[in-house]
Design an enzyme around this catalytic site. Structure first.
Site, PDB file in Angstrom:
ATOM      1  CD  GLU A  90     -17.916-111.617  16.536  1.00  0.00           C
ATOM      2  OE1 GLU A  90     -17.008-111.201  15.813  1.00  0.00           O
ATOM      3  OE2 GLU A  90     -18.262-111.046  17.586  1.00  0.00           O
ATOM      4  CB  CYS A 103     -19.736-116.700  25.091  1.00  0.00           C
ATOM      5  SG  CYS A 103     -20.342-115.015  25.190  1.00  0.00           S
ATOM      6  CB  CYS A 110     -26.317-104.338  21.571  1.00  0.00           C
ATOM      7  SG  CYS A 110     -26.873-104.133  23.277  1.00  0.00           S
ATOM      8  CB  CYS A 114     -22.453-100.170  27.429  1.00  0.00           C
ATOM      9  SG  CYS A 114     -23.869-100.884  28.285  1.00  0.00           S
ATOM     10  CB  CYS A 117     -20.009-102.235  24.902  1.00  0.00           C
ATOM     11  SG  CYS A 117     -20.453-103.811  24.147  1.00  0.00           S
ATOM     12  N   GLY A 160     -25.618-108.319  22.250  1.00  0.00           N
ATOM     13  CA  GLY A 160     -27.051-108.184  22.502  1.00  0.00           C
ATOM     14  C   GLY A 160     -27.379-108.112  23.979  1.00  0.00           C
ATOM     15  CD  GLU A 161     -29.749-106.624  28.441  1.00  0.00           C
ATOM     16  OE1 GLU A 161     -28.564-106.374  28.703  1.00  0.00           O
ATOM     17  OE2 GLU A 161     -30.457-107.370  29.154  1.00  0.00           O
ATOM     18  CB  SER A 192     -24.644-111.385  31.262  1.00  0.00           C
ATOM     19  OG  SER A 192     -24.054-110.161  31.605  1.00  0.00           O
ATOM     20  CB  SER A 215     -23.235-105.515  32.821  1.00  0.00           C
ATOM     21  OG  SER A 215     -23.041-106.735  32.165  1.00  0.00           O
ATOM     22  CG  LEU A 216     -22.751-102.570  39.522  1.00  0.00           C
ATOM     23  CD1 LEU A 216     -24.235-102.272  39.545  1.00  0.00           C
ATOM     24  CD2 LEU A 216     -22.294-103.083  40.895  1.00  0.00           C
ATOM     25  CG  ASN A 291     -11.069-106.751  24.370  1.00  0.00           C
ATOM     26  OD1 ASN A 291      -9.971-106.456  23.902  1.00  0.00           O
ATOM     27  ND2 ASN A 291     -12.023-107.295  23.654  1.00  0.00           N
ATOM     28  CB  CYS A 334     -18.241-108.622  19.825  1.00  0.00           C
ATOM     29  SG  CYS A 334     -18.881-109.363  21.309  1.00  0.00           S
TER      30      CYS A 334
HETATM   31  N1  SAH Z   1     -25.990-106.968  27.374  1.00  0.00           N
HETATM   32  C1  SAH Z   1     -25.571-107.929  28.334  1.00  0.00           C
HETATM   33  C2  SAH Z   1     -24.749-109.070  27.775  1.00  0.00           C
HETATM   34  C3  SAH Z   1     -23.750-108.766  26.712  1.00  0.00           C
HETATM   35  S1  SAH Z   1     -22.304-107.884  27.195  1.00  0.00           S
HETATM   36  C4  SAH Z   1     -24.868-107.256  29.487  1.00  0.00           C
HETATM   37  O1  SAH Z   1     -24.686-106.044  29.429  1.00  0.00           O
HETATM   38  O2  SAH Z   1     -24.553-107.913  30.457  1.00  0.00           O
HETATM   39  C5  SAH Z   1     -21.416-109.044  28.161  1.00  0.00           C
HETATM   40  C6  SAH Z   1     -20.457-108.412  29.149  1.00  0.00           C
HETATM   41  O3  SAH Z   1     -19.289-107.896  28.502  1.00  0.00           O
HETATM   42  C7  SAH Z   1     -21.039-107.248  29.907  1.00  0.00           C
HETATM   43  O4  SAH Z   1     -20.657-107.301  31.251  1.00  0.00           O
HETATM   44  C8  SAH Z   1     -20.374-106.074  29.220  1.00  0.00           C
HETATM   45  O5  SAH Z   1     -20.438-104.931  29.983  1.00  0.00           O
HETATM   46  C9  SAH Z   1     -18.987-106.605  29.001  1.00  0.00           C
HETATM   47  N2  SAH Z   1     -18.174-105.850  28.035  1.00  0.00           N
HETATM   48  C10 SAH Z   1     -18.583-105.077  27.028  1.00  0.00           C
HETATM   49  N3  SAH Z   1     -17.541-104.559  26.363  1.00  0.00           N
HETATM   50  C11 SAH Z   1     -16.425-105.023  26.952  1.00  0.00           C
HETATM   51  C12 SAH Z   1     -15.021-104.860  26.712  1.00  0.00           C
HETATM   52  N4  SAH Z   1     -14.588-104.122  25.720  1.00  0.00           N
HETATM   53  N5  SAH Z   1     -14.157-105.498  27.545  1.00  0.00           N
HETATM   54  C13 SAH Z   1     -14.593-106.293  28.540  1.00  0.00           C
HETATM   55  N6  SAH Z   1     -15.902-106.508  28.793  1.00  0.00           N
HETATM   56  C14 SAH Z   1     -16.809-105.867  28.028  1.00  0.00           C
END
Ligand code: SAH
Length: 345
Positions: A90, A103, A110, A114, A117, A160-161, A192, A215-216, A291, A334
């Protein structure tokens, strides 16, 4: 056969020379690919018959197969593409006052796991090649060209990371950033990461100007380890040390992404801990509305808690932005592609 998008400017030059073609031809070729955005080698009219033949026999211009395209009321557009081996990815286009922003996806699935996610539901199948990431921008740029527009900002925040696919993501950035290519300014490209510490050190040493976002999502190890498995390998202390190293070397402002999850990381105490953690860093915090992903059970923080959290940060000298959502009505991508891509003002 290999995608021609896999070649950075330098690699294309090298490939041309290694195959007995003149160096300046590679520049012409690069120009055809990224400035004139042609779909076939035959269109590269000044390249010479033999060279075109060679390119045709060994490479392809990856045009990605569009599976579906959804446009939201605010014009946020989600593209679903099929790759050569059948996997789908996507890409999301957002329209901001400061320009079109895309984006991109960096991996099929991935492995970071997390808990909140949607991507984690699908384990990593493979890395994308740099060409497959470039192709996402090329596709959108070709569409925008019709309206005399082009992509101005890129966020590597799709599935993806990126730091788990480091070399390819770096090559991708080089290609789209190159002034003879799409010429997207380095400061308009954001990578990110969830905090792959060794790669943060490597990235710091590259001395590139791309933005780094982290992503903290939690202010203490206990909380972070519960929702982000990466924290078990690289604790907050290790992460913050790596970021200090990055900041010392690059003098760039960091972005911390922080999804507000109801009752998990959005309390007043969490705000206090977060401001302690970030004290003295050159950074700002991007507070993101969650989300909701059905399977996971996490809930979006309510407005009152979010505002209280934001207020505490601001009053304590932590720069922050509270985000609104984009593309809600089409469920933009996603799950994690929503809402977070605005540049901090
Ligand atoms: N792996 C990388 C980039 C992809 S995720 C990372 O972790 O930064 C991109 C961002 O979307 C990250 O900050 C992730 O934590 C956040 N994210 C993941 N799921 C989400 C959701 N359901 N709602 C809002 N943000 C989300």
């Amino acid at each position: 056969m290999q995608s021609i998008y896999d070649f950075t400017y330098e690699k294309l030059q090298e490939m041309f020379i290694n195959n007995g073609m003149k160096k300046y031809r590679s520049e012409q070729c690069f120009n055809w690919i990224y400035r004139k955005m042609v779909d076939s080698f035959e269109q590269m009219s000044d390249l010479g018959k033999e060279n075109i033949e060679f390119l045709k026999n060994n490479f392809y211009i990856d045009t990605l197969t569009l599976v579906s395209k959804q446009v939201a009321k605010d014009k946020t557009t989600k593209y679903l593409f099929k790759l050569k081996d059948g996997y789908t990815i996507e890409t999301v286009l957002m329209h901001f006052s400061f320009g079109k922003s895309v984006c991109v996806t960096s991996q099929v699935g991935c492995n970071m796991g997390c808990k909140f996610c949607a991507s984690g539901l699908l384990k990593k199948q493979r890395n994308l090649t740099s060409g497959e990431i470039v192709a996402q921008i090329a596709y959108v740029n070709k569409e925008l060209q019709k309206e005399n527009e082009r992509v101005r900002n890129i966020v590597v925040m799709g599935i993806g990371e990126p730091f788990d696919n480091y070399e390819n993501v770096m090559d991708f950035c080089k290609t789209v950033n190159h002034d003879k290519g799409f010429a997207i300014g380095a400061r308009h490209i954001t990578i990110s990461t969830c905090g792959v510490v060794p790669k943060i050190y490597q990235f710091a040493d590259e001395k590139v100007q791309y933005n780094l976002a982290i992503s903290l999502h939690a202010p203490t190890d206990k909380q972070r380890s519960e929702i982000m498995p990466i924290n078990k390998s690289y604790s907050l202390e290790k992460l913050m040390n790596a970021l200090k190293y990055y900041s010392d070397k690059n003098n760039r402002r960091l972005t911390f992404e922080y999804i507000l999850l109801k009752g998990v990381n959005d309390t007043y105490e969490d705000a206090i801990n977060l401001s302690k953690l970030l004290k003295g860093t050159n950074s700002y915090v991007n507070l993101i509305p969650y989300n909701e992903v059905d399977e996971h059970g996490f809930k979006t923080s309510d407005d009152k808690s979010s505002l209280k959290f934001y207020d505490y940060l601001m009053k304590n000298n932590v720069k922050a932005t509270l985000r609104t959502k984009h593309g809600d009505d089409i469920d933009a991508a996603c799950g994690q592609l929503r809402a977070k891509h605005e540049r901090a003002q």
